[in-house]
Design an enzyme around this catalytic site. Structure first.
Site, PDB file in Angstrom:
ATOM      1  N   ASP A 115      -1.930  10.839  -1.731  1.00 33.37           N
ATOM      2  CA  ASP A 115      -2.278   9.818  -2.714  1.00 33.37           C
ATOM      3  C   ASP A 115      -2.659  10.432  -4.052  1.00 33.37           C
ATOM      4  OD1 ASP A 115      -2.809   8.633   0.092  1.00 33.37           O
ATOM      5  OD2 ASP A 115      -2.587   6.914  -1.245  1.00 33.37           O
ATOM      6  N   ARG A 125       0.869  -1.187   0.000  1.00 36.00           N
ATOM      7  CA  ARG A 125       0.000   0.000   0.000  1.00 36.00           C
ATOM      8  C   ARG A 125       0.904   1.235   0.000  1.00 36.00           C
ATOM      9  NH1 ARG A 125       2.558   1.703   3.735  1.00 36.00           N
ATOM     10  NH2 ARG A 125       1.120   3.442   3.806  1.00 36.00           N
ATOM     11  N   GLY A 126       0.272   2.400  -0.131  1.00 37.10           N
ATOM     12  CA  GLY A 126       1.038   3.626  -0.283  1.00 37.10           C
ATOM     13  C   GLY A 126       1.121   3.953  -1.763  1.00 37.10           C
ATOM     14  N   GLN A 165      -1.653   1.843   9.956  1.00 40.12           N
ATOM     15  CA  GLN A 165      -0.365   1.996   9.271  1.00 40.12           C
ATOM     16  C   GLN A 165       0.663   2.731  10.128  1.00 40.12           C
ATOM     17  OE1 GLN A 165      -3.337   2.754   7.922  1.00 40.12           O
ATOM     18  NE2 GLN A 165      -3.441   2.228   5.755  1.00 40.12           N
TER      19      GLN A 165
END
Lengths: 356, 356
Positions: A246, A54-55, A205
């Site tokens: 994002d 993710r990221g 996270q």
């Protein structure tokens, strides 16, 4: 893979390993450091959807590698490059459909599509070109994050105590991080005193990934629950906030992990600088404002459960928007690999891209 | 105890049951509805410290019942009321030392101490008087919460969507709730559309308790993580915020569950009314401002673990302030059993107490 193969970080977020895309399984950190090998584009897509990786930048890299290994896998059966591009096409579409908010995914896939579109000659040549392009995306990410980190660190006052949200770290990129790239650079320059990491519900996270990653680097980190951040500002324990993004619209509105917007409001109320760090691949100049950024709603179970433990009574509905949009008006400066952008962000971001 | 014994609620938060103080175990809700019987003041103190029972008014009631059962237990061995008061004294001090922030604890214990101080005659008479006083505190709490709920409901526009934090509900009081008293009254009057409940890390009072309690009453509730609240306001899904309080200073500054302050900042940024509901027993007129309210720091494990599941890597420090202080300037109105107080709160709160 050994530590000596990783000059960039103490772990591999997403790398090519033979025929596989190797990803650290971020769902089980910090309990265990396990690597998953995806052998097809669909296995990579599954890993992205399930948040093995993710990221925004790391998702882009994983998708590019996914296209590359798919092409290599199918190259033997393809008559020529054109046939290979057609064979790989559906898997590319499935990769693009994994997550809607992070623009780096579409940016990375577009780079791979451009290589596919110009295909000619033997299938193996295209497969090799796609591998090269994917590895370039990885290499560039590492370089961009280091540059971004150095630009951002210069903004901080010595002895700075930073607050960050989610994980915009090595685990969200090739290995250096965006917001945590700023942290890494500031730490190396001796400008950073400590980091407060929001735990970042529901996927945690911050508690799981940022704490793990900074602990590995020996950077002092303390974890707080998200709802403590405003109070830490009020009691004078925060000097600045730095987060990743994002997707950033043309006016500087920034989509980032849910909770970023509330943090930005709190930072403004306390007169604290609020920085957003991202590579220019996170920019979406086709969107005039952040209002148009699609916000992914993720499965309810991420909110209702932690592991197997149910937190919310059965049959009580929950919401799970994964991102929010922080308006540019709450942002002190944008930190990119090409330099710092100050308000008004619109012209600054345009110049950045034209200049590059 | 059967449902017919509970006209006030579908559960017993804290009641007298024979020689015991019976408490619903709030640590294991919503998984199981289990009741614990404490037979001594020290067992009650343990239950308060461990959050079997929590919420400012409920802590006060539990402590008062704890004093009462301790006196009844020791009455047989005491020569007279004076000797009994002396025998009970140390346990009373231990009850007072369980939690530092909620003023209702000290208020309830002071009421019990006053009865003890005026003790004369046989020990059994003092024991009976203490039981009566403790039960009065319970009875008054229920009446006050109903009055508060009705006053607060009148502030709401019909069709209102309320956001609340933590559990200021029946589970935090004798059974009707402070903030959730407003919710209950508004629902009965047909003014309430729905409730958004912050999950309220780290102890998850919103996800576990508010959701459970409102579901039991058939009031529509949706759970969000704390860091979603500001975004829900931004996207127009909240009409007003109502929370409880653990201690309110003379100027209207209100200590409440960690995260309340950030919510108040977000509500102000969106022009939403922010209401604090509490009985006058939560007022501490000895403190001119909230800066003087002691903030309890609770054990790290509440943040690092959910159940047996570790969230934060070993050896990474965490913070766990259980409360924060919302300045009066961010509060639209205070809701008490004696009516609504509008800014400036100082004179209003003084009048309220003199008037009563």
């Amino acid at each position: 893979v050994t530590a000596t193969d990783r000059p960039h970080a103490a772990f591999d977020t997403v790398v090519l390993a033979g025929d596989a895309v190797r990803m650290i399984d971020q769902r089980v950190l910090p309990d265990t450091e396990t690597y998953l090998d995806a052998l097809t584009a669909d296995e990579v897509a599954h890993a992205i959807r399930e948040m093995v990786v993710r990221g925004a930048p790391a998702i882009g890299i994983a998708a590019a590698f996914g296209v590359a290994i798919e092409a290599r896998r199918l190259a033997g059966d393809a008559r020529d490059a054109f046939a290979l591009a057609r064979a790989v096409g559906p898997a590319v579409e499935r990769l693009a459909a994994t997550r809607p908010t992070a623009v780096n995914l579409f940016w990375a896939i577009d780079r791979m599509r451009r290589i596919m579109a110009s295909a000619s000659g033997p299938a193996t040549a295209l497969a090799a070109a796609l591998l090269t392009e994917a590895q370039s995306i990885w290499d560039e990410d590492l370089r961009m994050c280091r540059a971004m980190g150095d630009h951002g660190a210069a903004l901080l006052t010595p002895g700075c105590r930073l607050l960050t949200h989610c994980n915009a770290g090595g685990l969200a990129t090739a290995g250096y991080g965006t917001a945590l790239g700023v942290v890494r650079s500031a730490w190396r320059q001796g400008r950073l005193r400590s980091v407060l990491a929001d735990e970042t519900r529901p996927f945690l996270q911050g508690a799981r990934l940022t704490a793990w990653e900074l602990q590995k680097e020996g950077i002092p980190v303390t974890v707080i629950t998200d709802n403590m951040a405003a109070w830490m500002m009020k009691t004078g324990e925060v000097d600045a906030v730095v987060v990743g993004a994002d997707r950033v619209a043309a006016n500087g509105d920034a989509a980032n992990k849910i909770g970023t917007y509330g943090l930005a409001l709190a930072a403004r109320a306390h007169g604290l600088p609020f920085y957003v760090a991202f590579p220019t691949s996170t920019l979406d100049l086709t969107l005039p404002t952040g209002d148009l950024i699609p916000i992914e709603e993720r499965p309810a179970r991420e909110v209702t459960h932690v592991g197997d433990k149910r937190l919310v009574p059965a049959d009580v509905p929950v919401r799970n928007p994964a991102f929010d949009v922080t308006p540019a008006s709450l942002v002190t400066a944008l930190i990119t690999e090409r330099g710092i952008v100050r308000p008004p962000f619109g012209p600054g971001l345009q110049n950045l891209c034209v200049g590059g």
